[in-house]
Write a protein that holds these residues in place. Sequence first.
Motif, short mmCIF file in Angstrom:
data_model
loop_
_atom_site.label_atom_id
_atom_site.label_comp_id
_atom_site.label_asym_id
_atom_site.label_seq_id
_atom_site.Cartn_x
_atom_site.Cartn_y
_atom_site.Cartn_z
N VAL A 1 87.92 -20.02 6.03
CA VAL A 1 88.04 -18.98 5.01
C VAL A 1 89.33 -18.20 5.23
CG1 VAL A 1 85.56 -18.73 4.66
CG2 VAL A 1 86.69 -17.33 6.37
N GLU B 1 90.68 -14.51 4.76
CA GLU B 1 89.97 -13.25 4.63
C GLU B 1 90.82 -12.04 4.96
OE1 GLU B 1 86.64 -13.84 7.28
OE2 GLU B 1 87.78 -13.13 9.02
N PRO C 1 91.72 -20.99 -3.60
CA PRO C 1 90.39 -21.17 -3.02
C PRO C 1 89.84 -22.56 -3.33
CG PRO C 1 90.55 -19.07 -4.19
CD PRO C 1 91.79 -19.85 -4.53
N GLY D 1 86.15 -12.84 2.40
CA GLY D 1 86.89 -14.09 2.45
C GLY D 1 86.55 -15.03 1.32
N THR E 1 86.63 -19.52 0.64
CA THR E 1 86.80 -20.82 1.27
C THR E 1 88.15 -21.43 0.88
OG1 THR E 1 84.42 -21.13 1.04
CG2 THR E 1 85.73 -23.07 1.62
#
Length: 275
Positions: free
Chosen positions: A131, A133, A168, A191, A193
Motif C-alpha cells: 500500500v 500511505e 492504485p 493507504g 493498494t
Amino acid sequence: MFTIGDFARYGRVSPRMLRHYDAIGLLTPDRTDPATGYRLYGAAQLARLNRIIALKDLGFTLQQVGAVLDERVGPEELRGMLRLRRAELAEAVAAASARLTRVEARLRSIESEGHMPADDVVIKTVPAVRVAELTGTAASFQPQDIGPVIGPLYDRLLPLLEGAGLRPTGPGIARYEDAPEGGGAIVVHAGVTVSAPVGPVGDTEVRVVELPPFEAATIVHRGAMDDVLSTTHTLARWLDANGYRSTGYSREVNLECPPDHWSWVTELQEPVAKA
C-alpha cells in the motif's frame, strides 16, 4: 408610554433585563417619573431592543452591542465581526451534527443487540499487500478524533499519487496502531493498494509499505463508517463466543466508496488468535 412591565411584555424580555440595560446605558427609558421613579418607555424603543436581542443572539457581548448600535463600529469592522461569528456558529452546528450522528450510531447499536446475524463473520488468512500511505496521529480511537485525521489524509494521498504517476491497483486500506507516546493516541495510516517498490514515492510524504499476511476475523459493514458500531459489536460478540481474541486494531478495506457515504461497503479485518 409604557411601564417597564408592559414594555418587557411587548419586547418578550424580563423587567430585570431592562433594568440591567438601563444601568449600563444600553437602553435607557424615554423618561423616568420624578415622583415615583418608575421607568417609562416609548414604542419606538422596541426597535433598539430588537437589535440588542438579535446581536446578543449572534454571540456579541453587551459592550460590542452598544458599540454597534451607537455606530462606534465601522461597516468593515462590523462585517468582520459578523463573518467571525458566522464561522463560529457554523463550527458549532457541525460539531453538534457530528455528535448527533455518534449518538444515533450508539442508539442503533443498542437497538440491534442480539439481532444482527453473527454468521457473517469469516476467519481467513489475509495475504500480504503493498500500500501507498500517508500517516497521521489522532488523539484517540473515538470517531470524533479519527474522522478529522483520516479524511484529510485521503484527500491529500490521491492527488500526490497522481502527481507521481502512481495508480492504485486495488482498494483503499486504513489501518491503526497505538502511538509510541501512549496516552491513548492512535497512529492512523490512510493507504491504497499499489504495485510499486517499497519506499518513498518521489519527493512526497507518501511511502509504499508491504503489509504482511495475517489471520483475521472478517465482517462486511454496509454504510458510513460513522455507523460502524453495530458491526464491530457483532464481530466482538462472535470472537467471544467462538474462542478467539483480538491481537490488534481492525483494518478497514474499502470495497465500494461511492460519493454517498451511506452506500459504502467496507470489510473489517480484525487480527485474531485462538484464546
